[in-house]
Design a protein around this motif. Sequence first.
Motif, PDB file in Angstrom:
ATOM      1  N   ILE A 158       0.868  -1.181   0.000  1.00  9.59           N
ATOM      2  CA  ILE A 158       0.000   0.000   0.000  1.00  9.59           C
ATOM      3  C   ILE A 158       0.899   1.224   0.000  1.00  9.59           C
ATOM      4  N   LEU A 159       0.622   2.157  -0.916  1.00  7.57           N
ATOM      5  CA  LEU A 159       1.317   3.442  -0.905  1.00  7.57           C
ATOM      6  C   LEU A 159       0.366   4.466  -0.294  1.00  7.57           C
ATOM      7  N   ALA A 160       0.658   4.862   0.938  1.00  9.79           N
ATOM      8  CA  ALA A 160      -0.165   5.856   1.629  1.00  9.79           C
ATOM      9  C   ALA A 160       0.390   7.242   1.318  1.00  9.79           C
ATOM     10  N   VAL A 161      -0.449   8.079   0.733  1.00  5.28           N
ATOM     11  CA  VAL A 161      -0.030   9.449   0.387  1.00  5.28           C
ATOM     12  C   VAL A 161      -0.613  10.410   1.413  1.00  5.28           C
ATOM     13  N   HIS A 162       0.238  11.223   2.021  1.00  5.03           N
ATOM     14  CA  HIS A 162      -0.224  12.214   2.999  1.00  5.03           C
ATOM     15  C   HIS A 162      -0.505  13.511   2.249  1.00  5.03           C
ATOM     16  N   LEU A 163      -1.663  13.545   1.583  1.00  8.80           N
ATOM     17  CA  LEU A 163      -1.955  14.624   0.645  1.00  8.80           C
ATOM     18  C   LEU A 163      -2.173  15.959   1.350  1.00  8.80           C
TER      19      LEU A 163
END
Length: 366
Positions: free
Chosen positions: A131-136
């Motif tokens: 999973i690539l979690a992006v802290h947008l």
Amino acid sequence: MISFLDLKKINKPYEAAFQQKLKSVLENGWYILGKELETFEKAFAEYCQSKYCIGVGNGFDALVLIFKGYIQLGKLKKGDEVIVPANTYIASILAILQADLIPVLVEPKLETYNIDPDLIQEKITSKTKAILAVHLYGQLAEMQKINEIVEKHNLIVVEDAAQSHGAISNQQLRINNLSSASAYSFYPGKNLGCLGDGGAITTNDSQLAKVLFSLRNYGSEKKYHNEYVGVNSRLDELQAGFLNLKLPNLDADNEKRRAIAKRYLAEIKNDKIVLPFWDFSTNHVFHLFVIRTKNRKDLQEYLTQNNIQTVIHYPIPPHQQKAFLEWNNLSFPLTEKIHKEVLSLPISPVLTQSEVDFIIKILNQY
């Protein structure tokens, strides 16, 4: 005109120190993989509560190299699926593809714009390996819930921290302690930005770090001895030197951003504008302050007429880009809604109180 981001003003206080740093690097005569980079890697690792920091050419390379590092370690293989938010900046998705992995898009939460953990589960298949979690926009994704999914399915979790330098979770953990590895960008407009391209990877995984130190340097640990098929992606001495000067002020700069965000949230009162969600914790560093409105074109033109510069992050969702023709018929209603309605207001450590007053006043008159 109130600039969306005044980089000259942000870097002005460092001008004399930058000149001195340039003189020092010139006199030293060592421009790649030297003492400035070593100093920065040590300092940034400590700042991130991380064992290792690997300075690389940019944030995109940081992501690509993490995935390639795990492929070298046999923890990922070409063709594995990586779950990623559908509304992220395209670089997150391109990095997955660059590593010969397959991106699987998942809708965000409308409230936070970050990936919805409740929707991840239904996209997991036997091919899902990460999973690539992006802290947008600077706000941490729901890492506690994501890590529960990761543990249940024995996945790797990687963080795209390109917009979230200095964010601390509600469990008082810096970003790197929430994942296997984190990718940072030091593009000039970031909360911690250099004067060109730059990036870094932080990790507590000694095996991964060892591979990454080689991969960034042609796959070589010892000169002319190449263990891996690597790349040339190294944070250079001059940019590392500039970052060494700016890093000590990152927390203070983030606090200035939060102070502006608090004012916006408390004082912008207009039914036509949807303000972002924030729980007032340190989990948001407000790289961007993103509002939503039904008639974005009209609001942006109105703000421009009133000498307030805004930017759209981002106008076209990844699945509707020409680069991804095979995805163009896919439907992600929340992502599409977000991309049609978002508008980023000026927010930076050098925005003055009078400028904030004016922005709030003009928005309330809209």
